[in-house]
Enzyme design. Sequence first.
Site, PDB file in Angstrom:
ATOM      1  CG  HIS A   1       4.724   0.677  -3.680  1.00 53.84           C
ATOM      2  ND1 HIS A   1       5.919   0.326  -4.266  1.00 53.84           N
ATOM      3  CD2 HIS A   1       3.782  -0.036  -4.316  1.00 53.84           C
ATOM      4  CE1 HIS A   1       5.699  -0.552  -5.219  1.00 53.84           C
ATOM      5  NE2 HIS A   1       4.412  -0.800  -5.258  1.00 53.84           N
TER       6      HIS A   1
ATOM      7  CB  SER B   1       1.909   1.402   1.707  1.00 54.39           C
ATOM      8  OG  SER B   1       1.886   2.203   0.562  1.00 54.39           O
TER       9      SER B   1
ATOM     10  CB  THR C   1      -6.293  -5.039  -4.323  1.00 54.10           C
ATOM     11  OG1 THR C   1      -4.913  -4.782  -4.136  1.00 54.10           O
ATOM     12  CG2 THR C   1      -6.556  -6.514  -4.333  1.00 54.10           C
TER      13      THR C   1
ATOM     14  CB  SER D   1       1.871   4.027  -3.319  1.00 55.61           C
ATOM     15  OG  SER D   1       0.542   3.863  -2.911  1.00 55.61           O
ATOM     16  CB  SER D   2      -1.202   1.484  -7.617  1.00 59.68           C
ATOM     17  OG  SER D   2      -2.363   1.519  -8.352  1.00 59.68           O
ATOM     18  CG  ASN D   3      -3.039   2.902  -1.964  1.00 61.72           C
ATOM     19  OD1 ASN D   3      -3.308   3.838  -1.226  1.00 61.72           O
ATOM     20  ND2 ASN D   3      -1.987   2.125  -1.739  1.00 61.72           N
TER      21      ASN D   3
ATOM     22  CD  GLU E   1      -2.691  -6.293  -6.187  1.00 61.23           C
ATOM     23  OE1 GLU E   1      -2.392  -5.327  -5.454  1.00 61.23           O
ATOM     24  OE2 GLU E   1      -3.852  -6.553  -6.524  1.00 61.23           O
TER      25      GLU E   1
ATOM     26  CB  CYS F   1      -8.974  -4.465  -0.672  1.00 64.87           C
ATOM     27  SG  CYS F   1      -8.111  -2.947  -0.405  1.00 64.87           S
TER      28      CYS F   1
HETATM   29  S1  SF4 Z   1      -4.664  -1.928   0.109  1.00 63.50           S
HETATM   30 FE1  SF4 Z   1      -4.125  -3.061   1.991  1.00 63.50          FE
HETATM   31  S2  SF4 Z   1      -5.891  -4.356   2.525  1.00 63.50           S
HETATM   32 FE2  SF4 Z   1      -6.068  -3.684   0.354  1.00 63.50          FE
HETATM   33  S3  SF4 Z   1      -5.136  -5.309  -0.860  1.00 63.50           S
HETATM   34 FE3  SF4 Z   1      -3.548  -3.791  -0.514  1.00 63.50          FE
HETATM   35  S4  SF4 Z   1      -2.526  -4.491   1.356  1.00 63.50           S
HETATM   36 FE4  SF4 Z   1      -4.472  -5.578   1.257  1.00 63.50          FE
END
Ligand code: SF4
Length: 400
Positions: free
Chosen positions: A87, A376, A244, A315-317, A181, A282
Amino acid sequence: MSKDTYFKNGFKSVREEVKQDMEQQFVSETVGELKSNNNIIFRDNVEVHLAKDFGFCWGVERSIAMAYEARSHFPSKKLHITNELIHNPQVNGKLQDMDVNFIPKTGGLDGGKDFSGVGDGDVVILPAFGASIDEMELFDSKNVEIVDTTCPWVSKVWNTVDMHQRKGLTSIIHGKYGHEETVATASFCETYLIVKNMEEAEYVARYIKGEGDRGEFMEKFKMAMSDDFDPDKHLEKLGLANQTTMYKKETRAIGQLFQKAQLSKYGPTDVASHYMEFDTICDATQERQDAIHDLVSTRSSLNLDFILVIGGWDSSNTQHLLEIPLNAGLKAYHINEGGCISPDNKITHRAMDGEIVTEEFMGKGKVVMGVTSGASTPDRAVQDALDRVFLLKKINPDLQ
Ligand code: SF4
């Protein structure tokens, strides 16, 4: 899939050339300066504190390198990607410039796509967050070559839900049901239920304890459950898995909630056969979340005015990195690129509810800001955003 048409380790012969290309494209002098200066710089009346862990994770770097290597390895073939590789608008733009086709979405929240443009002999790249079993079967039936850049951490979740299914458990997936995902993870399950947050988990836990309404349950989760899902039958034995990039503390809390619900229903002797959990978040996600927590905890001693969070809007993270300061009452802005900061001191950002809003940005005088970026996001995007902040402070007399 045959070994001759399935590549999951990249292409050694072009690795060095791709590495140099990526360095040129993504490395940032400003971020380098921050790192060598204890993550702090002061410029044009702006004090910047960079989070200890931020930006590209190992899985994303690996995925980009493999996609670039694929382009060099198959110079004359038609290349497709089943989705955004990651993303990030700059990376995806670069892939388009390299003549890589993004398989179009057909709309809807089930991950539907139009594969009609994928022809005999083409190459298909699978993104870092993987592809569903249906997609894999489709590609298997077409005469295509696959470059699989799925992050091993994502595969670890797939192994976990596969194990749930073999043990006769329902996989409870902490994730967002439309996210690529989670679509892929759910495709590995015969029986699953996706819960996106604590509120939904509490609803399910109440149902387990006999406090729910079946019709309402079915309506609430109609997009987030396996076809045959029956809450009166499939909540007996549960295994927890997660997208993740979810907020780790929330996954933990959801796990404890389900464990308690099963404990109250089946008692301490039998709970182990009714609830199972493995840590599948992760490290990269966790480290970035911890680093922003650390930054937020120093807000008073540093006099932080706000935190700038840079990363793709989908982007979720990155979205979770925004939630941490906002939930602590600290102003924070999630932007997807430097261009979100305009010369008239306006910032266009994604609020926690997903709305894109534009508002007045900085005040007069010295500004103290924190900065972080999603897994990302290349360092160059952080530099672009910071350069805009510095320039704005320097040239706008109203901000002196
Ligand atoms: S954040 Fe990065 S290391 Fe973690 S699952 Fe996603 S791509 Fe893989």
